[in-house]
Design a protein around this motif. Structure first.
Motif, PDB file in Angstrom:
ATOM      1  N   ALA A  84       0.842  -1.206   0.000  1.00 41.67           N
ATOM      2  CA  ALA A  84       0.000   0.000   0.000  1.00 41.67           C
ATOM      3  C   ALA A  84       0.876   1.254   0.000  1.00 41.67           C
ATOM      4  O   ALA A  84       0.576   2.237  -0.702  1.00 41.67           O
ATOM      5  N   ALA A  85       1.971   1.227   0.758  1.00 35.65           N
ATOM      6  CA  ALA A  85       2.856   2.397   0.812  1.00 35.65           C
ATOM      7  C   ALA A  85       3.492   2.651  -0.556  1.00 35.65           C
ATOM      8  O   ALA A  85       3.557   3.785  -1.036  1.00 35.65           O
ATOM      9  N   ARG A  86       3.933   1.582  -1.205  1.00 31.80           N
ATOM     10  CA  ARG A  86       4.570   1.734  -2.522  1.00 31.80           C
ATOM     11  C   ARG A  86       3.553   2.188  -3.568  1.00 31.80           C
ATOM     12  O   ARG A  86       3.889   2.888  -4.507  1.00 31.80           O
ATOM     13  N   ARG A  87       2.320   1.774  -3.373  1.00 30.53           N
ATOM     14  CA  ARG A  87       1.272   2.213  -4.306  1.00 30.53           C
ATOM     15  C   ARG A  87       1.012   3.715  -4.132  1.00 30.53           C
ATOM     16  O   ARG A  87       0.854   4.450  -5.097  1.00 30.53           O
ATOM     17  N   ARG A  88       0.955   4.154  -2.875  1.00 26.34           N
ATOM     18  CA  ARG A  88       0.725   5.586  -2.614  1.00 26.34           C
ATOM     19  C   ARG A  88       1.829   6.451  -3.206  1.00 26.34           C
ATOM     20  O   ARG A  88       1.591   7.531  -3.707  1.00 26.34           O
ATOM     21  N   LYS A  89       3.058   5.941  -3.136  1.00 24.24           N
ATOM     22  CA  LYS A  89       4.190   6.724  -3.663  1.00 24.24           C
ATOM     23  C   LYS A  89       4.277   6.647  -5.186  1.00 24.24           C
ATOM     24  O   LYS A  89       5.136   7.277  -5.789  1.00 24.24           O
ATOM     25  N   GLY A  90       3.411   5.814  -5.784  1.00 24.48           N
ATOM     26  CA  GLY A  90       3.459   5.683  -7.242  1.00 24.48           C
ATOM     27  C   GLY A  90       4.524   4.724  -7.740  1.00 24.48           C
ATOM     28  O   GLY A  90       4.800   4.639  -8.930  1.00 24.48           O
ATOM     29  N   GLU A  91       5.157   3.963  -6.824  1.00 26.25           N
ATOM     30  CA  GLU A  91       6.192   3.014  -7.253  1.00 26.25           C
ATOM     31  C   GLU A  91       5.585   1.762  -7.867  1.00 26.25           C
ATOM     32  O   GLU A  91       6.190   1.103  -8.710  1.00 26.25           O
ATOM     33  N   LEU A  92       4.399   1.387  -7.381  1.00 28.94           N
ATOM     34  CA  LEU A  92       3.718   0.192  -7.900  1.00 28.94           C
ATOM     35  C   LEU A  92       2.295   0.583  -8.256  1.00 28.94           C
ATOM     36  O   LEU A  92       1.660   1.330  -7.514  1.00 28.94           O
ATOM     37  N   MET A  93       1.815   0.075  -9.351  1.00 26.75           N
ATOM     38  CA  MET A  93       0.446   0.358  -9.737  1.00 26.75           C
ATOM     39  C   MET A  93      -0.367  -0.931  -9.702  1.00 26.75           C
ATOM     40  O   MET A  93      -0.027  -1.895 -10.377  1.00 26.75           O
ATOM     41  N   PHE A  94      -1.404  -0.971  -8.868  1.00 26.84           N
ATOM     42  CA  PHE A  94      -2.315  -2.124  -8.911  1.00 26.84           C
ATOM     43  C   PHE A  94      -3.671  -1.684  -8.382  1.00 26.84           C
ATOM     44  O   PHE A  94      -3.787  -0.731  -7.620  1.00 26.84           O
ATOM     45  N   ASP A  95      -4.709  -2.404  -8.836  1.00 26.21           N
ATOM     46  CA  ASP A  95      -6.085  -2.043  -8.494  1.00 26.21           C
ATOM     47  C   ASP A  95      -6.665  -2.951  -7.413  1.00 26.21           C
ATOM     48  O   ASP A  95      -7.624  -2.596  -6.741  1.00 26.21           O
ATOM     49  N   ARG A  96      -6.138  -4.160  -7.305  1.00 27.32           N
ATOM     50  CA  ARG A  96      -6.699  -5.131  -6.354  1.00 27.32           C
ATOM     51  C   ARG A  96      -5.614  -6.143  -6.031  1.00 27.32           C
ATOM     52  O   ARG A  96      -4.612  -6.222  -6.728  1.00 27.32           O
TER      53      ARG A  96
END
Length: 345
Positions: A84-96
């Motif tokens: 979740a942290a990496r997603r918030r920073k834009g490092e990883l993109m995923f929807d589910r």
């Protein structure tokens, strides 16, 4: 503005039941959804062997279709927080996310992570638990492994694989047995993971407002045994051919009543039951009629965790409470009697 929660699916089932096949199909499907897969596996038939390029030393693998895959080396909670942290920073993109458990895992602790940990609960929404059952080996697994029964007991959706390897009678007997363990999970026969994505994703199995589905045939089955207004399900008194010898540890039973509950009595009773039997209570769910409340009250729980919520008004529908309990050697009579005593006198 709060960001929407990330829907999460737990995929479970015994070794060889086809979890990896189903997962590959989901990942290759052109659904436009970017999925993060968390593998709670130790070796076995690892999904990344043939569809992922493993970066050395890196625990997260980016796939060509935008999906990512990671193998848990530590705690699930830490992995979810990290993603979740990496997603918030834009490092990883995923929807589910989809979490694939080991073949022998009990999905309970995995499900509880979504409710017990505030950080996880504030970012993820547990959508459903999907269990794959191998038709060819299921009877033996259910007879010998409590984990196999638990996986069925926790399920919101059951997919039966390898049905072409058994006779129609054997398949019917297995489906009947699965319904006795868990009457609220939908069952579907699948070939090589070939199932529509709508039956895998966004099932809202843990949504409190989702309607309570119990197979009506399952309820009818025992009505001839009992003259009163509850359907008590007897795994052992079932007169369906070729089942009477299964006395599974994981069983379910249903309580129904046309009288409303007394809210204080019911809360005390359920609180006491969960304190004592919580570890053995896999899933329990109900739509309740409460005295003084003109809306349906829906509640559900996993082990010791339970929650309730107000749903739609009863309107012209008959006000009937219906609860289903799925657990390991639960004291059925004590629970049914306690619920009866929690009704308005």
């Amino acid at each position: 503005m709060s960001t929407p929660l990330i829907p999460s699916t737990i995929l479970t089932g015994f070794l060889g039941s086809g979890k990896t096949t189903l997962l590959k199909r989901i990942l290759h499907e052109a659904h436009g959804s970017r999925i993060a897969v968390i593998e709670n596996e130790f070796g076995e038939e690892n999904i990344d062997n043939d569809i992922l390029v493993q970066e050395s030393g890196e625990q997260i693998v980016q796939m060509s279709n935008g999906c990512i895959c990671c193998t848990i080396r530590d705690d699930l909670r830490a992995t979810l927080s990290d993603l979740a942290a990496r997603r918030r920073k834009g490092e990883l993109m995923f929807d589910r996310i989809i979490i694939e458990t080991t073949g022998v895992a009990d999905p309970g602790p995995v499900a509880q992570t979504f409710f017990m940990d505030d950080e996880v609960a504030s970012q993820y929404l547990l959508d459903s638990i999907i269990t794959l059952v191998d038709a060819k080996h299921a009877e033996q697994q259910l007879d010998t492994r409590l984990e196999a029964q638990r996986q069925v007991g926790f399920a919101d959706q059951i997919f039966i694989s390898k049905a072409d390897l058994v006779s129609a009678d054997e398949l019917a007997a297995l489906q009947h047995r699965l319904a006795h363990i868990n009457p609220r999970a939908k069952q579907q026969v699948t070939h090589f993971g070939n199932v529509p994505l709508k039956d895998v994703l966004d099932l809202r199995g843990f949504n409190l407002n989702a309607k309570l589905d119990i197979d009506p045939e399952f309820l009818k089955e025992d009505e001839h045994d009992h003259g009163h207004d509850h359907d008590h399900i007897h795994g052992e008194h079932c007169d369906h051919p070729h089942h009477h010898h299964h006395d599974d540890d994981v069983k379910s039973f249903v309580f129904r009543s046309d009288k409303p509950f007394d809210p204080a009595k019911l809360e005390d009773f359920l609180g006491a039951i969960v304190q004592i039997y919580g570890p053995r209570m896999l899933r329990y769910k109900g739509v309740l009629s409460m005295k003084g409340i003109d809306r349906k009250v829906v509640f559900q729980g996993v082990h010791q965790l339970m929650g309730s919520d107000l749903a739609s008004p009863w309107g012209h529908e008959p006000r009937q409470s219906k609860l289903v309990f799925i657990g390991i050697d639960l004291p059925r009579d004590i629970i049914l009697q306690g619920l009866e005593q929690s009704l308005v006198a």
